[in-house]
Design a protein around this motif. Structure first.
Motif, PDB file in Angstrom:
ATOM      1  N   ILE A  48       0.813  -1.218   0.000  1.00  0.00           N
ATOM      2  CA  ILE A  48       0.000   0.000   0.000  1.00  0.00           C
ATOM      3  C   ILE A  48       0.842   1.263   0.000  1.00  0.00           C
ATOM      4  O   ILE A  48       0.373   2.334  -0.372  1.00  0.00           O
ATOM      5  CB  ILE A  48      -0.959  -0.005   1.215  1.00  0.00           C
ATOM      6  CG1 ILE A  48      -2.054   1.042   1.054  1.00  0.00           C
ATOM      7  CG2 ILE A  48      -0.203   0.144   2.521  1.00  0.00           C
ATOM      8  CD1 ILE A  48      -3.146   0.964   2.093  1.00  0.00           C
ATOM      9  N   GLU A  49       2.110   1.162   0.355  1.00  0.00           N
ATOM     10  CA  GLU A  49       2.951   2.344   0.528  1.00  0.00           C
ATOM     11  C   GLU A  49       3.105   3.179  -0.750  1.00  0.00           C
ATOM     12  O   GLU A  49       3.030   4.401  -0.698  1.00  0.00           O
ATOM     13  CB  GLU A  49       4.346   1.963   1.045  1.00  0.00           C
ATOM     14  CG  GLU A  49       4.361   1.332   2.408  1.00  0.00           C
ATOM     15  CD  GLU A  49       4.182  -0.173   2.383  1.00  0.00           C
ATOM     16  OE1 GLU A  49       4.307  -0.792   3.436  1.00  0.00           O
ATOM     17  OE2 GLU A  49       3.906  -0.745   1.307  1.00  0.00           O
ATOM     18  N   ALA A  50       3.327   2.563  -1.866  1.00  0.00           N
ATOM     19  CA  ALA A  50       3.612   3.301  -3.112  1.00  0.00           C
ATOM     20  C   ALA A  50       2.392   4.053  -3.651  1.00  0.00           C
ATOM     21  O   ALA A  50       2.485   5.215  -4.023  1.00  0.00           O
ATOM     22  CB  ALA A  50       4.144   2.350  -4.174  1.00  0.00           C
ATOM     23  N   SER A  51       1.244   3.399  -3.682  1.00  0.00           N
ATOM     24  CA  SER A  51       0.067   4.011  -4.312  1.00  0.00           C
ATOM     25  C   SER A  51      -0.908   4.641  -3.321  1.00  0.00           C
ATOM     26  O   SER A  51      -1.763   5.431  -3.718  1.00  0.00           O
ATOM     27  CB  SER A  51      -0.678   2.971  -5.138  1.00  0.00           C
ATOM     28  OG  SER A  51      -1.223   1.984  -4.280  1.00  0.00           O
ATOM     29  N   GLY A  52      -0.840   4.270  -2.051  1.00  0.00           N
ATOM     30  CA  GLY A  52      -1.768   4.806  -1.063  1.00  0.00           C
ATOM     31  C   GLY A  52      -3.052   4.012  -0.930  1.00  0.00           C
ATOM     32  O   GLY A  52      -3.885   4.311  -0.079  1.00  0.00           O
ATOM     33  N   SER A  53      -3.220   2.976  -1.766  1.00  0.00           N
ATOM     34  CA  SER A  53      -4.391   2.103  -1.635  1.00  0.00           C
ATOM     35  C   SER A  53      -4.050   0.709  -2.147  1.00  0.00           C
ATOM     36  O   SER A  53      -3.111   0.541  -2.916  1.00  0.00           O
ATOM     37  CB  SER A  53      -5.591   2.661  -2.401  1.00  0.00           C
ATOM     38  OG  SER A  53      -5.350   2.631  -3.782  1.00  0.00           O
ATOM     39  N   ALA A  54      -4.814  -0.259  -1.685  1.00  0.00           N
ATOM     40  CA  ALA A  54      -4.615  -1.647  -2.109  1.00  0.00           C
ATOM     41  C   ALA A  54      -5.941  -2.391  -1.979  1.00  0.00           C
ATOM     42  O   ALA A  54      -6.759  -2.076  -1.109  1.00  0.00           O
ATOM     43  CB  ALA A  54      -3.550  -2.325  -1.260  1.00  0.00           C
TER      44      ALA A  54
END
Length: 67
Positions: A48-54
């Motif tokens: 989730i860190e790179a895009s802000g959602s998962a």
């Protein structure tokens, strides 16, 4: 958020469709450590860190990083 399971003192797994998580709660997994696991799918760790959602590939729950 949903009611807490009185037998385990944990939230039911996969009861919501969208969850907000803080950086302090990383690494992110579904179900989260706060959820009861007995009636859920296998634990999967979500990036989730790179895009802000998962999105969980098992249950479709969406996790959003709130900070």
């Amino acid at each position: 958020m949903s009611r807490t399971d009185t037998a385990t003192a944990r939230a039911p797994a996969n009861a919501e469709r969208r969850y907000e998580v803080a950086r302090a709660e990383l690494p992110l997994s579904c179900p989260t450590p706060a959820m009861a696991l007995w009636n859920s799918h296998p634990r999967v760790y979500l990036p989730i860190e790179a895009s802000g959602s998962a999105t969980c590939p098992y249950c479709g729950a969406v996790f959003v990083l709130k900070d």
